[in-house]
Design an enzyme around this catalytic site. Structure first.
Site, PDB file in Angstrom:
ATOM      1  N   LYS A 138      -2.231   0.054 -25.124  1.00 10.46           N
ATOM      2  CA  LYS A 138      -2.611  -0.054 -26.538  1.00 10.46           C
ATOM      3  C   LYS A 138      -1.342  -0.032 -27.398  1.00 10.46           C
ATOM      4  O   LYS A 138      -0.484  -0.881 -27.177  1.00 10.46           O
ATOM      5  CB  LYS A 138      -3.633   1.024 -26.855  1.00 10.46           C
ATOM      6  CG  LYS A 138      -4.907   0.810 -26.011  1.00 10.46           C
ATOM      7  CD  LYS A 138      -6.008   1.809 -26.262  1.00 10.46           C
ATOM      8  CE  LYS A 138      -7.172   1.519 -25.314  1.00 10.46           C
ATOM      9  NZ  LYS A 138      -8.225   2.537 -25.399  1.00 10.46           N
ATOM     10  N   ARG A 141      -2.007  -2.949 -18.605  1.00  2.34           N
ATOM     11  CA  ARG A 141      -3.330  -2.323 -18.612  1.00  2.34           C
ATOM     12  C   ARG A 141      -3.329  -1.216 -17.552  1.00  2.34           C
ATOM     13  O   ARG A 141      -3.247  -1.494 -16.364  1.00  2.34           O
ATOM     14  CB  ARG A 141      -4.360  -3.403 -18.273  1.00  2.34           C
ATOM     15  CG  ARG A 141      -5.797  -3.067 -18.553  1.00  2.34           C
ATOM     16  CD  ARG A 141      -6.604  -4.330 -18.770  1.00  2.34           C
ATOM     17  NE  ARG A 141      -6.295  -4.885 -20.071  1.00  2.34           N
ATOM     18  CZ  ARG A 141      -6.853  -4.462 -21.204  1.00  2.34           C
ATOM     19  NH1 ARG A 141      -7.766  -3.529 -21.189  1.00  2.34           N
ATOM     20  NH2 ARG A 141      -6.507  -4.998 -22.353  1.00  2.34           N
ATOM     21  N   THR A 200      -3.769   5.653 -22.209  1.00  2.00           N
ATOM     22  CA  THR A 200      -3.656   4.319 -21.651  1.00  2.00           C
ATOM     23  C   THR A 200      -2.233   3.854 -21.947  1.00  2.00           C
ATOM     24  O   THR A 200      -1.556   4.401 -22.822  1.00  2.00           O
ATOM     25  CB  THR A 200      -4.635   3.330 -22.322  1.00  2.00           C
ATOM     26  OG1 THR A 200      -4.434   3.379 -23.731  1.00  2.00           O
ATOM     27  CG2 THR A 200      -6.083   3.677 -22.015  1.00  2.00           C
ATOM     28  N   ASP A 237      -6.446  13.083 -25.573  1.00  3.59           N
ATOM     29  CA  ASP A 237      -6.458  11.699 -25.096  1.00  3.59           C
ATOM     30  C   ASP A 237      -5.831  10.854 -26.199  1.00  3.59           C
ATOM     31  O   ASP A 237      -6.464  10.560 -27.214  1.00  3.59           O
ATOM     32  CB  ASP A 237      -7.905  11.291 -24.814  1.00  3.59           C
ATOM     33  CG  ASP A 237      -8.046   9.827 -24.428  1.00  3.59           C
ATOM     34  OD1 ASP A 237      -7.039   9.094 -24.455  1.00  3.59           O
ATOM     35  OD2 ASP A 237      -9.186   9.422 -24.100  1.00  3.59           O
ATOM     36  N   TYR A 249       0.852  -1.196   0.000  1.00  4.08           N
ATOM     37  CA  TYR A 249       0.000   0.000   0.000  1.00  4.08           C
ATOM     38  C   TYR A 249       0.881   1.236   0.000  1.00  4.08           C
ATOM     39  O   TYR A 249       1.759   1.370   0.835  1.00  4.08           O
ATOM     40  CB  TYR A 249      -0.918   0.019   1.229  1.00  4.08           C
ATOM     41  CG  TYR A 249      -2.365  -0.068   0.815  1.00  4.08           C
ATOM     42  CD1 TYR A 249      -2.953   0.993   0.109  1.00  4.08           C
ATOM     43  CD2 TYR A 249      -3.125  -1.195   1.079  1.00  4.08           C
ATOM     44  CE1 TYR A 249      -4.269   0.911  -0.317  1.00  4.08           C
ATOM     45  CE2 TYR A 249      -4.445  -1.281   0.647  1.00  4.08           C
ATOM     46  CZ  TYR A 249      -5.013  -0.222  -0.046  1.00  4.08           C
ATOM     47  OH  TYR A 249      -6.304  -0.307  -0.477  1.00  4.08           O
ATOM     48  N   GLU A 263      -0.426   4.726  -0.701  1.00  4.84           N
ATOM     49  CA  GLU A 263      -1.239   5.931  -0.937  1.00  4.84           C
ATOM     50  C   GLU A 263      -0.383   7.171  -0.790  1.00  4.84           C
ATOM     51  O   GLU A 263       0.445   7.264   0.117  1.00  4.84           O
ATOM     52  CB  GLU A 263      -2.403   5.976   0.063  1.00  4.84           C
ATOM     53  CG  GLU A 263      -3.534   5.036  -0.323  1.00  4.84           C
ATOM     54  CD  GLU A 263      -4.733   5.151   0.611  1.00  4.84           C
ATOM     55  OE1 GLU A 263      -4.663   5.892   1.606  1.00  4.84           O
ATOM     56  OE2 GLU A 263      -5.738   4.485   0.329  1.00  4.84           O
TER      57      GLU A 263
HETATM   58  C1  LIG Z   1      -9.217   2.937 -24.588  1.00  2.00           C
HETATM   59  C2  LIG Z   1      -9.529   4.360 -24.439  1.00  2.00           C
HETATM   60  C3  LIG Z   1      -9.930   4.902 -23.206  1.00  2.00           C
HETATM   61  C4  LIG Z   1     -10.260   4.068 -22.004  1.00  2.00           C
HETATM   62  O1  LIG Z   1      -9.346   3.233 -21.535  1.00  2.00           O
HETATM   63  P1  LIG Z   1      -9.749   2.052 -20.504  1.00  2.00           P
HETATM   64  O2  LIG Z   1      -8.427   1.635 -20.009  1.00  2.00           O
HETATM   65  O3  LIG Z   1     -10.472   1.040 -21.325  1.00  2.00           O
HETATM   66  O4  LIG Z   1     -10.618   2.644 -19.454  1.00  2.00           O
HETATM   67  C5  LIG Z   1     -10.132   6.261 -23.136  1.00  2.00           C
HETATM   68  N1  LIG Z   1      -9.966   7.055 -24.201  1.00  2.00           N
HETATM   69  C6  LIG Z   1      -9.611   6.570 -25.411  1.00  2.00           C
HETATM   70  C7  LIG Z   1      -9.452   7.506 -26.563  1.00  2.00           C
HETATM   71  C8  LIG Z   1      -9.391   5.209 -25.571  1.00  2.00           C
HETATM   72  O5  LIG Z   1      -9.052   4.744 -26.771  1.00  2.00           O
END
Ligand SMILES: *Cc1c(COP(=O)(O)O)cnc(C)c1O
Length: 414
Positions: free
Chosen positions: A227, A233, A224, A198, A52, A54
Site C-alpha cells: 500500500k 503484494r 502489508t 495493523d 523452496y 521452508e
Molecule cells: C489491506 C489490509 C489488510 C489485508 O491485506 P491483504 O493483503 O489484502 O490480505 C489487513 N488489514 C488492513 C488494515 C488493511 O488495510
C-alpha cells in the site's frame, strides 16, 4: 519486459499489456493501491520464485538455500532499520494471513479480542462475522463517535475495562485521521491485553514521519507491503523480542508453507527505496495532496467524513449531491477515475450501494502530481459525480483525465 511471454503466450502478454495501458490512463485512486518501481517488479519476477525454503534463514528444511538466506536476512535487516522493530518476520503472504498468524501465535481459539468494526473503518480480519477471525475468536468491536466520526479513546478504554480482552487491535482501512497508537497501547496495558497495530494502509506514512509510529510501545505490528509502502503484494509482522518465537512458529509451520522468496526480494528492494530521503518527501506529498484534494471536493459541495484528512485517504459522503456510492463509482470508472464505493460511519444505506466513496492519493503522488493538480482532480471528480447519468459529461471528464495522465506518465519503458 514482456519479450519472452510475448513469444510464448500472446494471450497473456496482451492482457498484461492492456492492464499496463489501463494503469497509465486512469487516475488510480483506491487508497490501498500503489504503483511500484520497475526494480520491485524485476525482483518479483526473478528466479527466486523457483526455490523452496521452508523454515527460516540458516535453519531450512531444504538444501541449496545459502543464497536465499542472504536475501531474507537482507529484507529483515532493512525492515528493522525502517521501522525500528526488534523482530521482523517477512514471510507472510499477505495482510490477512499476517493478522491471523498473530492471533494464532499469541491467543487460544475463542479468546476475546477488540477490533474496529468494518462498517466504521476496520478490516475484515479485525473480527468481522464472515471472516475467519470473527468465527475463530470472540471479537468485540469498537467504532467511531457518531457526531465527530472520530475514534473515541475514552469509550474504547471503558469498553476494554468492561470486556477485558486478551488483545486489542488498532488500525483501519477507511479512517482518514491520525490513530493514537500510544493511547491504544496504554489502554491494552491497563487491562493486561496484548497491543497489536495493523498499519497496512499507513506504513509508508509512518516511515515518512507523517503519521505517528506504533513503535516502540506496541507489542505486535503487522503491515502489508503493497500500500503506501509501495512494495510487492505481501506483508510482514514486527514485534517485541518476547513475542518473536511464537510468531515465527505461527507463520511457519503454523499457517504457511514455503515462503515466497521472490516477493521477499521485492520487499527488500522496496525497503531500500523507503530508506532513502526521497521517500520522506513522497510520504509528505501524499498527505499534502490528500488535504488539497479534500479542499477541492469540499469546495464542490461534497461532505468529507470527519471534515477532512490527516493521511492519504478521504471518505466522501455523496448525499449532498444526491448520488449513491455505487452510481459515483460506476460513473467515475467511465471517466477513467478509479475509486471504491464505501460505507460512511452509521451509513443509512446498504454496504453494496453505500452513501460514500473512498479515495486516496498514493498513486497520483507516485506519478508526480502535486497540490495544484489535486485541485483539478477534485473538480473533475465532482463534475463526473454530478453528471453521473450524462455520458457527455463523463466523456468531457475523461478527456481531462487523459490529458493529466499524459503529463504525469507512468511505466514509460514497459
Ligand atoms: C489491506 C489490509 C489488510 C489485508 O491485506 P491483504 O493483503 O489484502 O490480505 C489487513 N488489514 C488492513 C488494515 C488493511 O488495510
Amino acid at each position: 519486459m514482456l519479450e519472452h511471454v510475448q513469444k510464448t503466450d500472446s494471450k497473456v502478454a496482451q492482457i498484461i499489456q492492456s492492464e499496463i495501458k489501463r494503469q497509465q490512463t486512469v487516475f488510480e485512486m483506491i487508497p490501498s493501491e500503489n504503483m511500484v518501481s520497475p526494480s520491485v517488479l524485476e525482483a518479483m519476477g526473478s528466479v527466486l520464485n523457483n526455490k523452496y525454503s521452508e523454515g527460516y534463514p540458516h535453519k531450512r528444511y531444504y538444501g541449496g538455500n545459502e543464497v536465499i538466506d542472504q536475501m531474507e536476512d537482507l529484507a529483515i535487516e532493512r525492515a528493522k532499520k525502517l521501522f525500528g522493530a526488534e523482530h521482523v518476520n517477512v514471510q507472510p503472504y499477505s495482510g490477512s494471513p499476517a493478522n491471523l498468524e498473530v492471533y494464532f501465535a499469541l491467543l487460544q481459539l475463542g479468546d476475546k479480542i477488540m477490533g474496529m468494526s468494518l462498517s466504521e473503518g476496520g478490516h475484515l480480519t479485525h473480527g468481522h462475522a464472515v471472516n475467519f477471525s470473527g468465527k475463530a475468536y470472540q471479537f468485540v468491536q469498537y467504532g467511531v463517535q457518531k457526531d465527530t466520526e472520530l475514534l473515541d479513546y475514552d469509550a474504547i478504554e471503558k469498553q476494554a475495562k468492561t470486556e477485558k480482552p486478551k488483545m486489542i487491535v488498532s488500525g483501519a482501512t477507511a479512517y482518514p485521521r491520525r490513530i493514537d497508537f500510544k493511547r491504544f497501547a496504554e489502554i491494552a496495558q491497563s487491562v493486561g491485553a496484548i497491543s497489536m497495530a495493523d498499519i497496512s494502509h499507513i506504513a509508508g506514512l509512518v516511515v515518512g514521519g507523517v503519521h505517528p509510529s506504533p513503535f516502540p510501545f506496541t507489542d505486535v505490528v503487522t503491515t502489508t507491503t503493497h500500500k503506501t509502502l509501495r512494495g510487492p503484494r505481501g506483508a510482514m509482522i514486527m514485534c517485541k523480542e518476547q513475542f518473536a518465537k511464537p510468531i515465527d512458529k505461527a507463520v511457519f509451520p503454523g499457517m504457511q508453507g514455503g515462503p515466497h522468496e521472490h516477493i521477499i526480494a521485492g520487499k527488500a528492494v522496496a525497503f531500500a527505496e523507503a530508506l532513502k530521503p526521497e521517500f520522506k518527501d513522497y510520504a509528505r506529498q501524499i498527505v499534502k495532496n490528500a488535504k488539497a484534494l479534500g479542499e477541492s471536493l469540499s469546495a464542490e459541495g461534497i461532505r468529507l467524513v470527519t471534515g477532512g484528512t490527516d493521511n492519504h485517504l478521504l471518505l466522501a459522503d455523496l448525499r449532498p449531491l444526491n448520488v449513491t456510492g455505487k452510481q459515483a463509482e460506476t460513473a467515475l470508472d467511465q471517466a477513467h477515475i478509479t475509486v471504491n464505493a464505501n460505507t460512511i460511519p452509521f451509513d443509512p444505506r446498504k454496504p453494496f450501494d453505500p452513501s460514500g466513496i473512498r479515495l486516496g492519493t498514493p498513486v497520483l503522488t507516485t506519478r508526480g502530481m502535486k497540490e495544484s493538480e489535486m485541485q483539478e482532480v477534485g473538480q473533475l471528480m465532482a463534475r463526473a459525480i454530478r453528471g453521473w447519468d450524462k455520458p457527455s459529461e463523463l466523456e468531457a471528464v475523461k478527456r481531462g483525465v487523459l490529458y493529466l495522465c499524459k503529463q504525469f506518465p507512468l511505466y514509460e519503458d514497459l
